[in-house]
Motif scaffolding. Sequence first.
Motif, mmCIF file in Angstrom:
data_model
loop_
_atom_site.group_PDB
_atom_site.id
_atom_site.type_symbol
_atom_site.label_atom_id
_atom_site.label_comp_id
_atom_site.label_asym_id
_atom_site.label_seq_id
_atom_site.Cartn_x
_atom_site.Cartn_y
_atom_site.Cartn_z
ATOM 1 N N TRP A 186 0.937 -1.157 0.061
ATOM 2 C CA TRP A 186 0.044 -0.095 0.061
ATOM 3 C C TRP A 186 0.984 1.235 -0.027
ATOM 4 N N SER A 187 0.694 1.926 -0.944
ATOM 5 C CA SER A 187 1.814 3.131 -1.139
ATOM 6 C C SER A 187 0.702 4.424 -0.382
ATOM 7 N N LYS A 188 1.070 4.796 0.521
ATOM 8 C CA LYS A 188 0.515 5.831 1.624
ATOM 9 C C LYS A 188 0.839 7.332 0.859
ATOM 10 N N PRO A 189 -0.385 7.914 0.470
ATOM 11 C CA PRO A 189 0.053 9.493 -0.198
ATOM 12 C C PRO A 189 0.292 10.650 0.786
ATOM 13 N N PRO A 190 0.985 11.377 0.243
ATOM 14 C CA PRO A 190 1.081 12.723 1.136
ATOM 15 C C PRO A 190 -0.260 13.268 1.599
ATOM 16 N N PRO A 191 -0.052 14.098 2.620
ATOM 17 C CA PRO A 191 -1.535 14.897 3.303
ATOM 18 C C PRO A 191 -2.014 15.618 2.231
ATOM 19 N N LEU A 192 -3.450 15.560 2.439
ATOM 20 C CA LEU A 192 -4.210 16.352 1.379
ATOM 21 C C LEU A 192 -3.676 17.850 1.323
ATOM 22 N N ASP A 193 -3.117 18.366 2.303
ATOM 23 C CA ASP A 193 -2.899 19.818 2.299
ATOM 24 C C ASP A 193 -1.436 19.931 1.801
ATOM 25 N N GLU A 194 -0.650 18.925 1.607
ATOM 26 C CA GLU A 194 0.826 19.157 1.360
ATOM 27 C C GLU A 194 1.229 20.054 0.311
ATOM 28 N N HIS A 195 0.376 19.801 -0.908
ATOM 29 C CA HIS A 195 0.736 20.429 -1.882
ATOM 30 C C HIS A 195 0.325 22.045 -2.101
ATOM 31 N N LEU A 196 -0.333 22.281 -0.704
ATOM 32 C CA LEU A 196 -0.685 23.911 -0.643
ATOM 33 C C LEU A 196 0.109 24.521 0.217
ATOM 34 N N SER A 197 0.381 25.853 -0.179
ATOM 35 C CA SER A 197 1.585 26.434 0.300
ATOM 36 C C SER A 197 1.084 27.696 1.141
ATOM 37 N N HIS A 198 -0.086 28.039 0.871
ATOM 38 C CA HIS A 198 -0.732 29.144 1.507
ATOM 39 C C HIS A 198 -2.233 29.142 1.425
ATOM 40 N N PRO A 199 -2.952 29.509 2.665
ATOM 41 C CA PRO A 199 -4.599 29.478 2.580
ATOM 42 C C PRO A 199 -5.120 30.176 1.323
ATOM 43 N N LEU A 200 -4.787 31.310 0.807
ATOM 44 C CA LEU A 200 -5.314 31.838 -0.249
ATOM 45 C C LEU A 200 -5.164 30.897 -1.541
ATOM 46 N N SER A 201 -4.028 30.390 -1.706
ATOM 47 C CA SER A 201 -3.656 29.682 -2.787
ATOM 48 C C SER A 201 -4.414 28.152 -2.837
ATOM 49 N N GLU A 202 -4.689 27.948 -1.511
ATOM 50 C CA GLU A 202 -5.454 26.874 -1.365
ATOM 51 C C GLU A 202 -7.054 26.894 -2.025
ATOM 52 N N ALA A 203 -7.575 28.049 -1.721
ATOM 53 C CA ALA A 203 -8.699 28.448 -2.223
ATOM 54 C C ALA A 203 -9.097 28.553 -3.620
ATOM 55 N N ALA B 244 -13.102 29.912 -0.774
ATOM 56 C CA ALA B 244 -13.587 30.358 -2.083
ATOM 57 C C ALA B 244 -14.313 31.706 -1.947
ATOM 58 N N ALA B 245 -15.457 31.857 -0.731
ATOM 59 C CA ALA B 245 -15.971 33.027 -0.726
ATOM 60 C C ALA B 245 -15.417 33.949 -0.249
ATOM 61 N N TYR B 246 -14.391 33.535 0.807
ATOM 62 C CA TYR B 246 -13.591 34.581 1.542
ATOM 63 C C TYR B 246 -12.518 35.260 0.746
ATOM 64 N N SER B 247 -11.762 34.429 -0.181
ATOM 65 C CA SER B 247 -10.893 35.002 -0.955
ATOM 66 C C SER B 247 -11.335 35.982 -2.083
ATOM 67 N N SER B 248 -12.563 35.702 -2.277
ATOM 68 C CA SER B 248 -13.295 36.629 -3.595
ATOM 69 C C SER B 248 -13.952 37.774 -2.741
ATOM 70 N N THR B 249 -14.229 37.920 -1.575
ATOM 71 C CA THR B 249 -14.595 39.029 -1.020
ATOM 72 C C THR B 249 -13.838 39.974 0.011
ATOM 73 N N VAL B 250 -13.246 39.053 1.133
ATOM 74 C CA VAL B 250 -12.385 39.847 1.846
ATOM 75 C C VAL B 250 -10.941 39.939 1.505
ATOM 76 N N GLY B 251 -10.262 38.662 1.093
ATOM 77 C CA GLY B 251 -9.214 38.480 0.883
ATOM 78 C C GLY B 251 -8.364 38.542 2.063
ATOM 79 N N LEU B 252 -6.927 38.161 1.795
ATOM 80 C CA LEU B 252 -6.042 37.701 2.964
ATOM 81 C C LEU B 252 -5.025 38.971 3.065
ATOM 82 N N LYS B 253 -4.861 39.741 2.253
ATOM 83 C CA LYS B 253 -3.936 40.938 2.080
ATOM 84 C C LYS B 253 -4.391 42.379 2.396
ATOM 85 N N SER B 254 -5.736 42.302 2.342
ATOM 86 C CA SER B 254 -6.104 43.805 2.543
ATOM 87 C C SER B 254 -6.028 44.284 3.991
ATOM 88 N N SER B 255 -5.304 45.225 4.337
ATOM 89 C CA SER B 255 -5.060 45.686 5.738
ATOM 90 C C SER B 255 -6.248 46.090 6.477
#
Length: 530
Positions: free
Chosen positions: A425-442, A491-502
């Motif tokens: 059985w080949s165990k895969p990497p964690p589901l989130d391992e390929h995501l480097s940033h919350p915004l890029s995840e969305a 998806a909703a957060y990144s399109s409305t609030v965003g992570l970079k707006s101060s």
Amino acid sequence: SYPNGIPGLGDTFHKIYFCLLQVEAIEKRCLELFGRDYKYSVIHNTNGEVCGHYPRQIVYLEYECTEVQKDRFESTVQISKLQDLVNRSKLARCRGRFVCPVILYNGKHICRSSTLAGWGELYGRTGYNYIFSGGSDDTWTESEEVPEDDSAVRNGDSQLFDKVRGHDIKLLRYLSVRYICDLMVENKKVKFGLNVTSSEKVDKAQRYADFTLLSVPYPGCEFFKDYKDRDYTAEGLVFNWNQDYVDAPLTIPVCFTNNLNIDWSEYQSWDLVEQTQNYLKLLLHIINSDDESGLLVHCISGWDRTPLFVSLLRLSLWADGAVHASLEPAEILYLTIIFSLFFLLWQIFFFCFNFLKHIVSEKFSAIRKQRYGSLSLFSLFICHCLSPSLLLFLLQSQPCVDDGVMLLSVLRRKNTTSSPQMVVWSKPPPLDEHLSHPLSEARSSSSSSSNQSEHSVTRTGSSPLAVPGRRCPFPSERQARLEAVREVFLAAYSSTVGLKSSAPSPSGAISGLLEQFARGVGLRGTNTIV
């Protein structure tokens, strides 16, 4: 056509009227979502007359039921009695944020509130009520006095505290609450050298001695600014416990520490992820205790840490199918935001839903699963009867995590001892391992699922049999449900609030988020603009 000839005032009134229509539509939709799974009553708070910091309609869940069962049972609580206790007890707590039941789990009420009010706020509010009620204050005209045989020292302060905190205790008992979880890092909140709030754990008269008090200090909103400054990364972010105002120790009854496999003595070294995980495990452990007692969670004002943990409890229990069982991911997200998560800081708001990736494991499940039940015995049987190819097919389609793992282990033992063929059985990497940033995840959530690498089950002497990545290992229903909520939110957060707006506009950001979720639950069409 401006009222009173003031330019722009008419537009303002139109905006206010439109906002009120929105609020009414939101409230109506939320009541419909509550009504899917519960019989409920409502305490009306239209103009904030009960509490200016709670929703206009305060929902009390009476019992869990289906539509056809709505009127078959009677609630153990009379809503008129509950409302009377609420009105009498609200002075006892900071900002009038009384003990409010918000989740019903296995007949137990999970409640939220603020901490106990200090003498300054208590005297200020009673004086204000006395003046503006024409000289009559229900707090003072209540006929139920403190028992005469009470040996506590009697003076004006103690009598007032006895009365208002006595009402608070009556409300807690009426809701069958026994456990009180205090998230404050202080024993008392101090501002300008004055104690502005208190807490049950330092009540000098020991009025709350009959309750099980847990002091679980958790950093407040100021700490989450560091979370934002670290690019929304909670891993490795540790609170500074050596600050002067931090004086509340971690205090947990032994009965709640035995089975959690957590070294609580190390709590000051935990980062934000581990601390939140362990506290959530503790709360789940408490509400899963064998008695029928409820739980109260509070911090100071009850509007950052408190709704964070209440929301995580609601979502975790929903993922197990234990509460709001009929709601879809967008619907539970909508309901959670409306009734729990109007945070003062967007950082905590974002952290709550992004944190769901850290609690997908079954060890956070409130449902006790039997690892070796009848299905596992059936697995033992088929391992000795079916062909390897059919076994592999069943293994891929096995819906139960524990039984799928057991089936594989039995298959391994069978092939090792009685057959030259091997299963790897080949165990895969964690589901989130390929995501480097919350915004890029969305942004990449939809594409990444289709581009995941495949893993395989390899048998010696034959070609690999491809197994889709999501089947390796088997995702539990809990994991799939929490990931679905998180994806909708990101998806909703990144399109409305965003992570970079101060400094996002609170009204605009909230409207945008609610619009996204409202579409998801069918409140509005896709062509509506807020």
